[in-house]
Write an enzyme that holds these catalytic residues in place. Structure first.
Site, PDB file in Angstrom:
ATOM      1  N   CYS A  67       0.849  -1.197   0.000  1.00 20.30           N
ATOM      2  CA  CYS A  67       0.000   0.000   0.000  1.00 20.30           C
ATOM      3  C   CYS A  67       0.885   1.247   0.000  1.00 20.30           C
ATOM      4  CB  CYS A  67      -0.869   0.019   1.250  1.00 20.30           C
ATOM      5  SG  CYS A  67      -1.906  -1.427   1.396  1.00 20.30           S
TER       6      CYS A  67
ATOM      7  N   GLU B 215      16.561 -15.112 -19.497  1.00 24.07           N
ATOM      8  CA  GLU B 215      15.444 -14.214 -19.855  1.00 24.07           C
ATOM      9  C   GLU B 215      15.831 -12.741 -19.779  1.00 24.07           C
ATOM     10  OE1 GLU B 215      11.957 -14.081 -17.344  1.00 24.07           O
ATOM     11  OE2 GLU B 215      13.081 -14.782 -15.638  1.00 24.07           O
TER      12      GLU B 215
ATOM     13  N   GLU C 224      16.073 -22.503 -12.029  1.00 28.36           N
ATOM     14  CA  GLU C 224      15.609 -21.114 -11.862  1.00 28.36           C
ATOM     15  C   GLU C 224      16.719 -20.128 -12.189  1.00 28.36           C
ATOM     16  OE1 GLU C 224      13.025 -19.559 -11.739  1.00 28.36           O
ATOM     17  OE2 GLU C 224      13.562 -17.598 -10.919  1.00 28.36           O
TER      18      GLU C 224
ATOM     19  N   ARG D 200       3.916   1.345  -6.569  1.00 29.37           N
ATOM     20  CA  ARG D 200       3.793   0.337  -5.500  1.00 29.37           C
ATOM     21  C   ARG D 200       2.638  -0.627  -5.766  1.00 29.37           C
ATOM     22  NH1 ARG D 200       6.540   1.855  -0.877  1.00 29.37           N
ATOM     23  NH2 ARG D 200       5.137   0.756   0.523  1.00 29.37           N
TER      24      ARG D 200
ATOM     25  N   HIS E  81      24.949 -38.142 -18.936  1.00 30.22           N
ATOM     26  CA  HIS E  81      23.988 -38.687 -19.911  1.00 30.22           C
ATOM     27  C   HIS E  81      23.821 -37.768 -21.105  1.00 30.22           C
ATOM     28  CE1 HIS E  81      23.004 -41.804 -17.034  1.00 30.22           C
ATOM     29  NE2 HIS E  81      22.910 -40.876 -16.104  1.00 30.22           N
TER      30      HIS E  81
ATOM     31  N   ASN F  88      -0.221   0.659   5.994  1.00 30.92           N
ATOM     32  CA  ASN F  88       0.485  -0.243   5.074  1.00 30.92           C
ATOM     33  C   ASN F  88       1.140  -1.304   5.931  1.00 30.92           C
ATOM     34  OD1 ASN F  88       1.950  -1.492   3.029  1.00 30.92           O
ATOM     35  ND2 ASN F  88       3.681  -0.098   3.281  1.00 30.92           N
TER      36      ASN F  88
ATOM     37  N   TRP G  94      -3.068  -2.050  -1.707  1.00 25.99           N
ATOM     38  CA  TRP G  94      -2.680  -3.295  -2.367  1.00 25.99           C
ATOM     39  C   TRP G  94      -3.256  -4.380  -1.470  1.00 25.99           C
ATOM     40  CZ3 TRP G  94      -0.349  -5.350  -6.634  1.00 25.99           C
ATOM     41  CH2 TRP G  94       0.161  -6.639  -6.535  1.00 25.99           C
TER      42      TRP G  94
HETATM   43  C1  AGP Z   1       9.928 -15.634 -14.468  1.00 21.21           C
HETATM   44  O1  AGP Z   1      11.031 -14.774 -14.241  1.00 21.21           O
HETATM   45  C2  AGP Z   1       9.095 -15.197 -15.653  1.00 21.21           C
HETATM   46  N1  AGP Z   1       8.693 -13.861 -15.550  1.00 21.21           N
HETATM   47  C3  AGP Z   1       7.965 -16.165 -15.944  1.00 21.21           C
HETATM   48  O2  AGP Z   1       8.529 -17.445 -16.111  1.00 21.21           O
HETATM   49  C4  AGP Z   1       6.862 -16.275 -14.875  1.00 21.21           C
HETATM   50  O3  AGP Z   1       7.376 -16.892 -13.714  1.00 21.21           O
HETATM   51  C5  AGP Z   1       5.726 -17.148 -15.433  1.00 21.21           C
HETATM   52  O4  AGP Z   1       5.200 -16.509 -16.581  1.00 21.21           O
HETATM   53  C6  AGP Z   1       4.599 -17.404 -14.431  1.00 21.21           C
HETATM   54  O5  AGP Z   1       3.978 -16.205 -14.104  1.00 21.21           O
HETATM   55  P1  AGP Z   1       2.969 -16.198 -12.850  1.00 21.21           P
HETATM   56  O6  AGP Z   1       3.801 -16.515 -11.644  1.00 21.21           O
HETATM   57  O7  AGP Z   1       2.415 -14.809 -12.813  1.00 21.21           O
HETATM   58  O8  AGP Z   1       1.920 -17.229 -13.083  1.00 21.21           O
END
Ligand code: AGP
Length: 622
Positions: A2, A503, A496, A27, A519, A100, A74
């Site tokens: 918030c 990305e 991850e 925010r 493998h 908040n 929020w």
């Molecule tokens: C992650 O860094 C990406 N932005 C993307 O993989 C994201 O996690 C995925 O699109 C899922 O989004 P959500 O958590 O809003 O469902």
């Protein structure tokens, strides 16, 4: 998160507050409101949706006054609605509160106030504070002369006493028609900043709200209160003792201020992760039996005992959180947990049925594939628990149970604090499910909580590696390929970390189970393929050492995460030393340096870190 703003001065407050709230839009919010004192009357205006809706309301029905509070909400407790929008008022409507944070014990306070005859109009935790202050005014004023000049100290003392009964996080401000020149504010665990002007003073969640009027600011600390008037601002601790605060001169421009001085929202959000973890845990542990999970989600011991197996479905980063959650759920609850990407789950002949639970994880709550998976599961009679960061989003409206992450809005397309929030929520769920199923006794549950509450501190320690990580990034940012390897609960962290790098830097990066190297992937290894290996303390540590030797022998340059106190790892060209975290919770900390590595490599490559090419923050189409 918030946004709160307040003003006391010689100018009309509403336009200043609206300007301030606009500066806090970053925010994130779903409703807004303000309250102004005019000729001894306290007037409120609140509206759902964007600030423009509130602006239209004020244009149609103007409010005037020079002491006022404003708020953008929020949602954490209670759906987005006008009734749940701040400011919240006491019964008589003469006193309002904006807030908040999260009041953990609001339900027990609300029950007591209901017994005392208070009527509530909202589902929020904040409204409880307004009624509590009203109750304290009655108590404190009993036996005292009630003259207007005594209303200011009365409001201060009543607010102070109300605060002593609150547990949780708050940055809040109180306005009372009977003390029309003063705003009482207080801070614990949520940000509150005072802006000191000439003959006027401001309060806000963040400096952009008043940066156009003053650069002189006082940053409040936990357990502090402020008495804000046009002429002066005085400060107290929660015991009511006066304290001195030193103003600082804000050097940032407005854009920098919205990122708390960081170059990108992503870096700001990486640094918000200790708070995201703390806020997602806050008030969600005890009682372990039929406690917060039942109160917050409706999932009670009986329901949890009935589940035969758990399916976990999500996309991207959220999918990786599910992969970690799988290890936790199977190890601690004894329930089988099947993890799938939503896009695969929705088209497979899935065997999910009425005795199963589907857990979906989503930051936005709007991801099309995940929403489709929820709908499919429900047609098969399964129950659905959504772990989500956005109250009232599509997925949460269709789920049977909702457990929200309290990370605040995430603007960087690359998900960071939402991931840590998702892991934290999964840990909270696993704890309660394990106790409900008798797979974990209260003692073991308490030990798990003791480990979990230390995680924010470990994350803060990991963030201190940033300078070292920048040096490493400088050596590797021109590479075209990366391989990330991990095992057991950190296999998902390898995935991850690879996703983070690819990305935002557009470098081809793969995450792999270290045991899979021989493998196939090991054919890729040469001196141009940097390998990031997760070798923090683990039951499979020796196996990881063997994997390391395999890639070292083929010329790879090695960036290695290891645990402080453990011996140096032979062949680790670039070690990163992390605090000694219990292995099962280590994913929450191990991801931190790898997010920073991805961020700095991408930044050095001149990439648009917050808005990477081809990507959207929420994938609402297939
Ligand atoms: C992650 O860094 C990406 N932005 C993307 O993989 C994201 O996690 C995925 O699109 C899922 O989004 P959500 O958590 O809003 O469902």
């Amino acid at each position: 998160m918030c946004g709160i703003v307040g003003y006391a001065g010689a100018r009309q407050a509403p336009p200043l507050l609206m300007e301030g709230l606009k500066r806090l839009e970053y925010r994130g919010y779903d409703s807004a409101g303000l309250a102004v004192i005019n000729d001894g009357q306290l007037v409120r205006r609140r509206a759902m949706g964007k600030l423009s809706n509130l602006e239209s309301l004020i244009q149609k029905d103007p409010v005037k006054g020079m002491v006022a509070l404003g708020h953008t909400r929020w949602a954490t407790h209670g759906k987005p609605s006008e009734e749940n929008a701040h400011p919240h008022a006491d019964c008589g409507g003469s006193l309002v509160v904006i807030h908040n944070g999260i009041i953990e014990n609001y339900l027990e306070l609300k029950d007591r106030l209901l017994d005392q005859g208070h009527k509530f109009e909202s589902e929020t935790d904040t409204e409880v504070v307004a009624h509590l202050v009203e109750e304290k005014i009655k108590e404190v004023s009993r036996g005292r002369p009630s003259t207007p000049d005594l209303n200011e100290p009365l409001l201060f003392e009543a607010t102070r006493q109300a605060l002593s009964e609150l547990r949780g996080a708050y940055a809040l401000a109180v306005l009372w028609a009977k003390a029309p020149d003063v705003i009482i504010a207080a801070k614990t665990a949520s940000p509150l900043i005072i802006g000191l002007g000439q003959g006027e003073n401001f309060l806000a969640s963040d400096v952009p709200a008043f940066l156009g009027y003053t650069r002189k600011a006082v940053f409040m600390e936990d357990g502090e209160m402020a008495v804000l008037k046009a002429s002066r601002c005085t400060y107290f601790n929660l015991k009511g003792q006066k304290i001195e605060k030193t103003p600082v001169q804000i050097q940032w421009d407005r854009t920098m201020a919205e990122k708390s001085g960081h170059k990108h929202f992503m870096l700001k959000e990486i640094y918000e992760q200790p708070q995201a973890c703390e806020n997602t845990m806050r008030g969600r542990f005890f009682p372990l039996k039929d406690g917060v999970l039942k109160r917050e989600t409706g999932l009670d011991t009986e329901s949890i005992r009935r589940f035969r197996q758990i399916y976990m479905v999500a996309c991207g980063t959220a999918y990786h959180a599910c992969l970690v959650g799988k290890y936790w759920i199977e190890r601690l609850t004894g329930l089988p947990a099947h993890v799938e990407t939503a896009s695969e789950f929705r088209y497979r002949e899935v065997l999910i049925g009425p005795e199963d639970l589907l857990i979906t994880v989503s930051q936005s709550g709007e991801t099309a594939d995940t929403l489709a998976a929820v709908r499919l599961a429900k047609t098969r009679g399964a129950k659905v628990l959504a772990i989500c960061n956005c109250v009232g989003s599509a997925i949460t409206r269709e789920a049977d149970y909702n457990l929200y992450t309290h990370c605040g809005p995430e603007f960087g397309v690359a998900s960071t604090k939402a991931f840590v929030g998702q892991l934290t929520a999964l840990a909270v769920f696993t704890l309660h499910a394990a106790v409900a199923r008798g797979a974990m006794d209260e003692r073991a549950g308490k030990e798990f909580v003791e480990d979990l509450v230390k995680i924010p501190g470990y994350i803060r320690a990991a963030l201190k590696l940033e300078p070292r990580i920048k040096e490493i990034a400088r050596k590797f940012y021109r590479k075209d390929h990366f391989l990330f390897i991990g095992r057991y609960v950190n296999f998902a962290i390898a995935l991850e970390a690879a996703l983070k790098l690819k990305e935002i830097s557009y470098i081809h990066a793969e995450g792999y189970a270290a045991g899979e190297l021989k493998h196939g992937p090991i054919a890729l290894i040469d001196e141009d393929m940097p390998v990031v290996a997760i070798l923090t303390r683990s039951k499979v540590f020796e196996k990881m050492v063997s994997s390391l030797e395999e890639v070292k022998a083929r010329g790879a340059q090695l960036i290695v995460l290891r645990t402080e106190g453990d011996p140096e790892i032979r062949g680790a060209d670039f070690p990163l030393v992390l605090p000694a975290v219990p292995e099962i919770l280590s994913p929450l900390v191990n991801i931190i340096p790898l997010q920073l590595l991805a961020y700095h490599i991408a930044d050095m490559r001149g990439c648009d870190v917050d808005q990477p090419r081809n990507l959207a923050k929420s994938v609402t189409v297939e």
